[in-house]
Motif scaffolding. Structure first.
Motif, PDB file in Angstrom:
ATOM      1  N   ARG A   1     -32.644  38.761 -33.872  1.00 36.19           N
ATOM      2  CA  ARG A   1     -31.387  38.853 -33.134  1.00 36.19           C
ATOM      3  C   ARG A   1     -30.528  37.604 -33.339  1.00 36.19           C
ATOM      4  N   THR A   2     -29.214  37.848 -33.366  1.00 34.24           N
ATOM      5  CA  THR A   2     -28.263  36.795 -33.703  1.00 34.24           C
ATOM      6  C   THR A   2     -28.402  35.580 -32.790  1.00 34.24           C
ATOM      7  N   ALA A   3     -28.600  35.802 -31.504  1.00 30.46           N
ATOM      8  CA  ALA A   3     -28.660  34.696 -30.549  1.00 30.46           C
ATOM      9  C   ALA A   3     -29.879  33.811 -30.772  1.00 30.46           C
ATOM     10  N   SER A   4     -30.860  34.283 -31.520  1.00 29.58           N
ATOM     11  CA  SER A   4     -31.994  33.438 -31.903  1.00 29.58           C
ATOM     12  C   SER A   4     -31.873  32.973 -33.346  1.00 29.58           C
ATOM     13  N   ARG A   5     -31.384  33.844 -34.215  1.00 29.73           N
ATOM     14  CA  ARG A   5     -31.255  33.499 -35.641  1.00 29.73           C
ATOM     15  C   ARG A   5     -30.354  32.289 -35.844  1.00 29.73           C
ATOM     16  N   LEU A   6     -29.302  32.185 -35.038  1.00 33.24           N
ATOM     17  CA  LEU A   6     -28.368  31.077 -35.171  1.00 33.24           C
ATOM     18  C   LEU A   6     -28.738  29.883 -34.295  1.00 33.24           C
ATOM     19  N   GLY A   7     -29.886  29.984 -33.643  1.00 31.45           N
ATOM     20  CA  GLY A   7     -30.319  28.889 -32.772  1.00 31.45           C
ATOM     21  C   GLY A   7     -31.330  27.975 -33.421  1.00 31.45           C
ATOM     22  N   VAL A   8     -31.414  28.030 -34.746  1.00 34.93           N
ATOM     23  CA  VAL A   8     -32.324  27.142 -35.472  1.00 34.93           C
ATOM     24  C   VAL A   8     -31.527  26.332 -36.468  1.00 34.93           C
TER      25      VAL A   8
ATOM     26  N   PRO B   1     -36.240  28.797 -31.366  1.00 30.82           N
ATOM     27  CA  PRO B   1     -34.792  28.580 -31.409  1.00 30.82           C
ATOM     28  C   PRO B   1     -34.294  27.915 -30.132  1.00 30.82           C
ATOM     29  N   ASP B   2     -33.190  27.222 -30.262  1.00 29.38           N
ATOM     30  CA  ASP B   2     -32.509  26.643 -29.105  1.00 29.38           C
ATOM     31  C   ASP B   2     -31.681  27.761 -28.466  1.00 29.38           C
ATOM     32  N   PRO B   3     -32.053  28.242 -27.260  1.00 25.70           N
ATOM     33  CA  PRO B   3     -31.369  29.399 -26.687  1.00 25.70           C
ATOM     34  C   PRO B   3     -29.904  29.146 -26.349  1.00 25.70           C
ATOM     35  N   VAL B   4     -29.582  27.918 -25.928  1.00 28.48           N
ATOM     36  CA  VAL B   4     -28.191  27.603 -25.582  1.00 28.48           C
ATOM     37  C   VAL B   4     -27.334  27.560 -26.842  1.00 28.48           C
ATOM     38  N   LEU B   5     -27.824  26.854 -27.859  1.00 28.42           N
ATOM     39  CA  LEU B   5     -27.090  26.785 -29.119  1.00 28.42           C
ATOM     40  C   LEU B   5     -26.981  28.162 -29.761  1.00 28.42           C
ATOM     41  N   GLY B   6     -28.077  28.916 -29.733  1.00 28.35           N
ATOM     42  CA  GLY B   6     -28.072  30.240 -30.353  1.00 28.35           C
ATOM     43  C   GLY B   6     -27.062  31.175 -29.725  1.00 28.35           C
ATOM     44  N   LEU B   7     -27.008  31.207 -28.378  1.00 26.87           N
ATOM     45  CA  LEU B   7     -26.052  32.090 -27.714  1.00 26.87           C
ATOM     46  C   LEU B   7     -24.624  31.616 -27.951  1.00 26.87           C
ATOM     47  N   ARG B   8     -24.408  30.322 -27.929  1.00 22.44           N
ATOM     48  CA  ARG B   8     -23.060  29.787 -28.169  1.00 22.44           C
ATOM     49  C   ARG B   8     -22.565  30.225 -29.551  1.00 22.44           C
ATOM     50  N   ARG B   9     -23.413  30.077 -30.556  1.00 19.85           N
ATOM     51  CA  ARG B   9     -23.010  30.470 -31.906  1.00 19.85           C
ATOM     52  C   ARG B   9     -22.900  31.982 -32.043  1.00 19.85           C
ATOM     53  N   ALA B  10     -23.790  32.722 -31.388  1.00 18.92           N
ATOM     54  CA  ALA B  10     -23.722  34.188 -31.463  1.00 18.92           C
ATOM     55  C   ALA B  10     -22.410  34.707 -30.889  1.00 18.92           C
TER      56      ALA B  10
ATOM     57  N   GLU C   1     -26.692  43.294 -28.208  1.00 19.81           N
ATOM     58  CA  GLU C   1     -25.887  42.211 -28.772  1.00 19.81           C
ATOM     59  C   GLU C   1     -24.758  41.855 -27.818  1.00 19.81           C
ATOM     60  N   GLU C   2     -24.222  42.905 -27.161  1.00 23.16           N
ATOM     61  CA  GLU C   2     -23.122  42.677 -26.224  1.00 23.16           C
ATOM     62  C   GLU C   2     -23.585  41.978 -24.953  1.00 23.16           C
ATOM     63  N   LEU C   3     -24.893  41.861 -24.769  1.00 25.33           N
ATOM     64  CA  LEU C   3     -25.451  41.150 -23.618  1.00 25.33           C
ATOM     65  C   LEU C   3     -25.892  39.740 -23.983  1.00 25.33           C
ATOM     66  N   GLY C   4     -25.865  39.414 -25.271  1.00 22.12           N
ATOM     67  CA  GLY C   4     -26.346  38.113 -25.724  1.00 22.12           C
ATOM     68  C   GLY C   4     -27.857  38.021 -25.739  1.00 22.12           C
ATOM     69  N   LEU C   5     -28.549  39.149 -25.898  1.00 19.18           N
ATOM     70  CA  LEU C   5     -30.006  39.122 -25.868  1.00 19.18           C
ATOM     71  C   LEU C   5     -30.559  38.300 -27.028  1.00 19.18           C
ATOM     72  N   PRO C   6     -31.509  37.419 -26.745  1.00 15.91           N
ATOM     73  CA  PRO C   6     -32.210  36.719 -27.826  1.00 15.91           C
ATOM     74  C   PRO C   6     -33.388  37.555 -28.310  1.00 15.91           C
ATOM     75  N   GLU C   7     -33.999  37.125 -29.387  1.00 17.47           N
ATOM     76  CA  GLU C   7     -35.256  37.700 -29.857  1.00 17.47           C
ATOM     77  C   GLU C   7     -36.350  37.464 -28.816  1.00 17.47           C
ATOM     78  N   HIS C   8     -37.303  38.406 -28.722  1.00 18.52           N
ATOM     79  CA  HIS C   8     -38.512  38.127 -27.938  1.00 18.52           C
ATOM     80  C   HIS C   8     -39.428  37.312 -28.848  1.00 18.52           C
ATOM     81  N   THR C   9     -39.420  36.003 -28.666  1.00 16.33           N
ATOM     82  CA  THR C   9     -40.128  35.103 -29.590  1.00 16.33           C
ATOM     83  C   THR C   9     -41.532  34.753 -29.129  1.00 16.33           C
ATOM     84  N   THR C  10     -41.952  35.249 -27.973  1.00 14.70           N
ATOM     85  CA  THR C  10     -43.296  34.919 -27.478  1.00 14.70           C
ATOM     86  C   THR C  10     -44.149  36.165 -27.300  1.00 14.70           C
ATOM     87  N   LEU C  11     -43.799  37.233 -28.008  1.00 12.53           N
ATOM     88  CA  LEU C  11     -44.570  38.468 -27.961  1.00 12.53           C
ATOM     89  C   LEU C  11     -45.985  38.214 -28.486  1.00 12.53           C
TER      90      LEU C  11
END
Length: 537
Positions: A328-335, A351-360, A380-390
């Motif tokens: 997801r974009t909000a995580s992909r762009l947070g690295v 990923p940095d969740p704050v940076l990722g959402l800002r860039r997304a 995407e319209e909610l700003g959902l990040p990837e589930h990175t701890t599954l």
């Protein structure tokens, strides 16, 4: 030129098993989708595309189809589909369904007949069966999901599967296969669908006699200077198939009403543009744009080349930032560094969740300002990040196993989305069941926590889609401006879109009034990782 609806449409992707569960079994279904279409109308999209809901053993989440003319009981019935289609029409939404023509399930009646038949039979001719080289497969092609692309059957022959072993590839040199899919198209067109997203559109025709290929069967298929690409992707003969499909679609209503959308991982842009020539498909996802790093020069290059290549054949460019196959974009762009694409696990750098959402958010405003069509993936319209701890024990994507656990796979972007912060499964299911667990952070991103909240990602998307339509951005002409080396600035019609990638604030040109910004902006200076739309005062 007649302006067809799809040329500047915003289309919302629904991943059925993760959108909304109506019957409480923990899997999304068609009735759940129908009940949530009001959300898409409120958001302001023009159409909805649904990933596969056909009868399937679900070895690859429905992309292994056993019956192309039936609904899997997991998702409901044909009657449920008809009700969903009717509801979409009532709400003014176009409906696009997935089509999977490269391969079927190994449980498809045709493949079961092929296994029961002898080598050289008409049954086997529907798929790609070959003799091996001694005890070795016919060639050394590899599967996109990892491992070999050939599996041996008891009588000694091998069948090709560019994806999972449960997904045998059709033989598109066989006229029977071609006629079968024309009939499948008719079946769903007669039920009122408005188009088809074609899975692996660049893969139907293979150059099987190529014994010299030593590359991987994955990623974007890039042609070499001679125009030749990997032998399993982007072969010239595939275009004859789509010309026949286009001719069929044009017999339904006014030519151009029904559309074909190519999932074709193809580069460079002129090669991809071949899929959207006037007598072929209507749209082709721009995956080079999706994969681009968060860098202005590279994005400027891709935008320029894409618009030029598609414009040369009279087609719009189709922009996309996310889907069910990528992080997801909000995580992909947070690295920092290249985007992470193969899934993210708990033991990976987070990923940095704050940076990722800002860039997304900035990336979304940039994409939605570009001329052409745009796709939005659910959540995407909610700003959902990837589930990175599954937990690894919960992973279901075949990539995880076939890669030898070296690729986390796509489960992290497919987790059921939230609807209500304080409800079981965040409102996804009335029973609280969910086929994959949702991360706790999603509670605060549920629509009921964002609706009506100034500055929320949901309200940002709503405003962007409303202004996009009001300003005619999807159909405007684009002209780049130079506002600095770390800035991407372009006029689209009368709207100036500016994205600041640098650390220094960027001053908006005089005489401009900001009408929308991805983050709060004080005065006329744009902070880092922010996109603004402005108009003349």
């Amino acid at each position: 030129m007649l302006m067809h609806w799809w040329r500047d449409a915003v289309i919302y992707q629904v991943y059925p098993r993760s959108f909304a569960d109506h019957d409480g079994d923990g899997y999304g279904d068609l009735a759940g989708i129908a009940a949530r279409l009001d959300h898409l109308v409120e958001l302001g999209v023009d159409a909805v595309w649904m990933s596969p809901f056909y009868t399937s053993p679900q070895a690859d989440a429905g992309y292994d189809v056993a019956d192309y003319r039936a609904v899997d009981p997991l998702f409901g019935t044909l009657d449920d589909f008809d009700k969903l289609a009717a509801r979409a029409r009532e709400l003014g939404l176009k409906l696009i369904v997935d089509l999977v023509p490269n391969h079927s399930s190994d449980r498809h009646a045709w493949f079961q007949a092929a296994l029961a038949a002898a080598p050289g039979s008409t049954e086997r001719a529907r798929y790609v069966f070959r003799d091996g080289v001694g005890d070795a497969p016919p060639n050394d092609w590899t599967s996109v999901f990892g491992g070999p692309a050939w599996t041996r059957v008891p009588d000694g022959q091998w069948y090709l599967h560019l994806f999972d072993t449960h997904q045998p590839d059709f033989n598109w040199d066989n006229p029977e296969v071609r006629e079968e899919f024309l009939d499948v198209l008719r079946f769903w067109l007669d039920r009122g669908v408005d188009g088809f997203r074609v899975d692996v559109a660049h893969g139907l025709v293979k150059r099987l006699d190529d014994a010299t290929w030593r590359g991987q069967s994955e990623g974007i298929a890039k042609a070499d200077p001679s125009g030749e690409g990997p032998p399993m992707w982007d072969q010239d003969a595939v275009h004859d198939i789509y010309r026949s499909w286009r001719a069929l679609l044009d017999t339904y209503g006014t030519p151009g009403d029904k559309i074909l959308v190519a999932e074709a991982w193809v580069a460079p842009p002129p090669r991809l543009a071949r899929y959207v020539r006037g007598d072929e498909m209507h749209q082709a996802f721009n995956f080079e744009y999706l994969l681009a790093p968060w860098e202005p020069d590279e994005l400027r290059r891709i935008i320029t080349e894409s618009l030029a290549a598609n414009g040369a054949v009279g087609a719009p460019t189709t922009w996309v930032l996310s889907n069910h196959d990528v992080v997801r974009t909000a995580s992909r762009l947070g690295v920092s560094g290249p985007p992470m694409l193969g899934g993210i696990g708990a033991d990976d750098p987070q990923p940095d969740p704050v940076l990722g959402l800002r860039r997304a958010r900035a990336a979304a405003l940039l994409m939605l300002a570009l001329p052409g069509s745009a796709y939005v993936y659910q959540g995407e319209e909610l700003g959902l990040p990837e589930h990175t701890t599954l937990l690894d024990t919960l992973r279901q994507d075949p990539t995880w196993e076939r890669s030898g656990h070296t690729s986390k796979g796509r489960d992290g972007c497919r987790v059921p989305i939230p609807w209500r912060a304080d409800a079981p499964a965040y409102g996804f299911s009335p029973t609280g069941a969910s086929w994959l667990p949702q991360p706790p952070i999603w509670a605060q991103l549920a629509p009921d926590r964002q609706r009506g909240v100034e500055g929320s990602t949901f309200e940002l998307f709503k405003a962007a889609l409303r202004l996009r339509r009001e300003f005619g951005l999807g159909s405007g002409e684009l002209r780049f401006l130079d506002l600095g080396p770390r800035v991407l600035a372009a006029e689209v019609g009368e709207t100036l879109v500016v994205t600041n990638f640098g650390v220094e604030r960027v001053e908006l040109p005089a005489g401009r009034r900001i009408v929308l910004a991805s983050e709060p902006v004080e005065g006329d200076t744009i902070p880092t990782d922010v996109t603004v739309w402005s108009r003349t005062t």
